[in-house]
Design a protein around this motif. Structure first.
Motif, PDB file in Angstrom:
ATOM      1  N   ARG A 148       0.812  -1.211   0.000  1.00  0.00           N
ATOM      2  CA  ARG A 148       0.000   0.000   0.000  1.00  0.00           C
ATOM      3  C   ARG A 148       0.849   1.267   0.000  1.00  0.00           C
ATOM      4  NH1 ARG A 148      -2.048   3.643   3.295  1.00  0.00           N
ATOM      5  NH2 ARG A 148      -4.059   4.559   2.747  1.00  0.00           N
ATOM      6  N   CYS A 149       1.730   1.404   0.993  1.00  0.00           N
ATOM      7  CA  CYS A 149       2.505   2.644   1.129  1.00  0.00           C
ATOM      8  C   CYS A 149       3.907   2.545   0.529  1.00  0.00           C
ATOM      9  CB  CYS A 149       2.594   3.068   2.591  1.00  0.00           C
ATOM     10  SG  CYS A 149       3.642   1.996   3.614  1.00  0.00           S
ATOM     11  N   LYS A 150       4.304   1.331   0.103  1.00  0.00           N
ATOM     12  CA  LYS A 150       5.613   1.074  -0.530  1.00  0.00           C
ATOM     13  C   LYS A 150       6.782   1.161   0.451  1.00  0.00           C
ATOM     14  CE  LYS A 150       3.462   0.914  -4.500  1.00  0.00           C
ATOM     15  NZ  LYS A 150       2.496  -0.121  -4.619  1.00  0.00           N
ATOM     16  N   LYS A 151       6.503   1.143   1.745  1.00  0.00           N
ATOM     17  CA  LYS A 151       7.563   1.145   2.754  1.00  0.00           C
ATOM     18  C   LYS A 151       8.371  -0.142   2.604  1.00  0.00           C
ATOM     19  CE  LYS A 151       6.218   2.157   6.844  1.00  0.00           C
ATOM     20  NZ  LYS A 151       5.580   2.029   8.157  1.00  0.00           N
ATOM     21  N   VAL A 152       9.677  -0.041   2.760  1.00  0.00           N
ATOM     22  CA  VAL A 152      10.564  -1.202   2.712  1.00  0.00           C
ATOM     23  C   VAL A 152      11.209  -1.358   4.085  1.00  0.00           C
ATOM     24  CG1 VAL A 152      12.617  -2.199   1.637  1.00  0.00           C
ATOM     25  CG2 VAL A 152      11.012  -0.861   0.242  1.00  0.00           C
ATOM     26  N   ILE A 153      11.045  -2.528   4.662  1.00  0.00           N
ATOM     27  CA  ILE A 153      11.599  -2.824   5.981  1.00  0.00           C
ATOM     28  C   ILE A 153      12.634  -3.932   5.805  1.00  0.00           C
ATOM     29  CG2 ILE A 153      11.087  -3.648   8.315  1.00  0.00           C
ATOM     30  CD1 ILE A 153       8.158  -2.618   7.766  1.00  0.00           C
ATOM     31  N   LEU A 154      13.818  -3.710   6.347  1.00  0.00           N
ATOM     32  CA  LEU A 154      14.879  -4.703   6.233  1.00  0.00           C
ATOM     33  C   LEU A 154      14.701  -5.804   7.267  1.00  0.00           C
ATOM     34  CD1 LEU A 154      17.965  -2.383   5.665  1.00  0.00           C
ATOM     35  CD2 LEU A 154      16.506  -3.490   3.969  1.00  0.00           C
ATOM     36  N   ILE A 155      14.947  -7.040   6.835  1.00  0.00           N
ATOM     37  CA  ILE A 155      14.887  -8.200   7.717  1.00  0.00           C
ATOM     38  C   ILE A 155      16.308  -8.492   8.189  1.00  0.00           C
ATOM     39  CG2 ILE A 155      14.353 -10.663   7.878  1.00  0.00           C
ATOM     40  CD1 ILE A 155      12.468 -10.259   5.474  1.00  0.00           C
TER      41      ILE A 155
END
Length: 144
Positions: free
Chosen positions: A96-103
């Motif tokens: 939806r917001c295109k946020k990228v979270i690193l794992i």
């Protein structure tokens, strides 16, 4: 990222330092989240009114080919760009917001070994992207 010597940095990748490549590198090193080519273009236009969108795309594609940038594709076929990570990492991507979270860490090491053994294929790299909805977007979706 520390102060970047663009000429030295690009030479390391077999590329010449140009005004527009340096401009895009500067933008990429200062963004906190990946941007689309259009977003990068709009930032570039603030510094160089002569830069055009096709040049931005061409530079980003060349940067991606040389592993200077990482291109992440969304299921809606939009792509975002960021500087190529200096460490091995995987991503959660909000649709939806295109946020990228690193794992943190790599959950694929054992899987990779099993695949190599099963297929007699020598794996040299991989990338894991998981798509879904971040906490904020889950709340918005649930409210609708």
């Amino acid at each position: 990222m520390e102060e970047l010597n663009y000429k030295e940095y690009l030479n390391k990748y077999g590329m010449k330092s140009t005004k527009q490549r340096n401009l895009l590198l500067n933008i990429l090193k200062n963004i906190k989240i990946p941007h689309t080519a259009e977003q990068i273009y709009l930032k570039a236009r603030k510094s160089d009114a002569l830069v055009n969108l096709s040049t931005v795309y061409r530079i980003l594609e060349k940067f991606t080919e040389k592993k200077i940038t990482l291109r992440t594709s969304f299921m809606d076929e939009k792509c975002v760009y960021s500087l190529f990570p200096t460490t091995h990492q995987h991503q959660l991507i909000c649709l939806r917001c295109k946020k990228v979270i690193l794992i943190g860490g790599c959950p694929l090491k054992e899987f990779e070994k099993a695949v190599e053994k099963q297929t007699d294929f020598s794996i040299v790299n991989h990338r894991l992207e998981l798509y879904g909805y971040c906490r904020d977007c889950q709340k918005i979706i649930a409210a609708n």
